[in-house]
Design an enzyme around this catalytic site. Sequence first.
Site: not given
Ligand code: GAL
Length: 661
Positions: A115, A153-154, A307, A355, A358
Amino acid sequence: MTTRRLTDRLGGLAFGGDYNPEQWGPEVWKEDDELMGRARVNLATVGVFSWALLEPEEGRYDFGWLDGHLDRLHAAGVAVDLATPTASPPPWFTLAHPDAMPVTPEGTRLTHGSRDTYCVAAPAYRLAARRIAGALAERYGDHPALALWHVHNEYVTLCHCDHTAAAFRVWLRARHGSLDALNDSWGTAFWSQHYTSWEQVLPPRATQWHQNPGLLVDFRRFWSDETLAAYREQRDAIRAHSDRPVTTNLMLPGYQNLDLWAFGREVDLVTVDHYPTEPGVGAAADTAFGADRARSFGGGAPWLLMEQGTNTVYAKGRVLAKEPGEILRHTLGHIARGSEGALFFQWRQSRAGAEQWHSAMVPHAGPDSRIFREVEAVGEAVARLGELAGSTVRARAAVLHDSDAWWAMDVDGLPSTELDYHATLSRAHRVLWDAGVTVDFAHPEQDLSDYRLVLAPALLLLSDAGAANLRRYVEGGGTLLVQHTAGAVDERMHARLGGYPAAPLREALGVRVEEYRPLREDEHIALSDGSRATAWSESLRTEGAQTVAAYTHGMLADGPALTRHRFGAGQAWYLSTRLDDTGYAALAARLIAESGVVPELPGLPAGVEAVTRHASDGRRWHVLINHRAEAVPLPESAHDLLTGAQANELAPGGCAVLRAH
Ligand code: GAL
């Protein structure tokens, strides 16, 4: 447009997370509705990485599936934070527009399969991003579920391609006016770098040896401006069809590709992502650091944690569990500091994809799990805090923070590789956090007169305007601590001549630094007041200041290490070395006492975090987090919103949100 509108629409603080229903099917969606109800979720971020589904081929949109999810969420009482999917262009985009893929400094052009693979300066990318943002806004701009727009996003990707080079040159012309001015600014007389045409100027691609520091810092400024322009285009495309607030989730504190002060001025509310990278109390301090930054970028306005994780993301290469109660402590750590709620990445842990390990609110194990039970409890807690919506935080101490100064410390060739902007900044924040003081971050050029105490730990680069501002602050009665290397270069990365730091600040400090002397690795030095220092030392002389602590050995023996100067109505301190933790804490305690900064809720022991949120009508709430392993009695009993009862003490690791009398 303010966040007030968001919390009004939600009827309280926000709770929820990234929701990716496209990874699942109808059975799971049904369970999601039920579990979101149980966890008191009221806001779901949808569509962050959905570009390939929303626009399966260039110009052909498929919104049917998203219609269904938005309607379903609305029926379930969950509002939507709708994202534009531009952080992850689909494979068809890469193949159609290979020139819009980012190029590394070494010249490797990246491709899809992950991404964040796009060049923000590539016209094809910008057009495609504007188009899909506009199309989404046209379709959903007044959807009853819609509460917030989440652009991208970021924003994080850097690129060194030819589009970037062209845009960089346009930016440089506007900044410098002429090639002569650019040559002068970058000091191109050194190493035969003199440019005779604009086409010769390149982004910082791989070079044989150190790159030009002026070029490096200008490139970061340019990239931030270019990214902000890309954000604005999407925001404006959305605003043409929708009156809901628009934001973009800013990166974690450790990343610094953007001037976040500038982003703070362009978003309707600041939103940030935060993943501490160490466990325990370090994570709590880091939470406070990230939250104080987020609030400060928006000028103190309420903001939102977009987040967080139900575990730590990567602490030295390991995904560590959060201890029982830690999710609540982190959530309240953000809310205490002005967040209008707490969202997570992500709602349901992915079973496949990059992920899959995660964390999430609903883990692989499903709702019958410790994590989901804690999430339910945290959702319940947040739901009880609705009356805090719109209230703000008041700090009397500030740490100075400037992207230019960060980028200046990122260049090669500084006198020590131990000069680390982020570490230095977070250490200064931490020393005040440990002392129970609520801290803002402030820009060196902003009005500082509301602060009794200001720390300038890492201002290697300090503009003329910043130096004059700091002098004014001290003259007007402020207490300022300036730490080593501050004011060494100006905004062009030119060294200050005649002694560091910049002249107006030098006068306020009453010192003149003549020579920088980094210490050898593991070298410890003793100062005359008994404190110990490492990493750095300086040869300086006082010009009006008083020596508080002197060096005691080597070439610097008896020379000033820590000084203090009464100047105008205030006082300016200069610390020319890096004190160890004990010495730094003792110095902070002295500055706090002398500047009259008081803890917001006196009578609590160290290890209990207390921050007050203030409503405009005078109501106040103390958010308390006990990081100690034993119970702590409260200075006086008060109504705790979390339990709905009077509280007299904090349990070990416990929290309370007290209505102040
Ligand atoms: C963030 C990101 C999310 C996801 C997350 C993982 O920085 O915006 O999309 O990747 O980390 O915990």
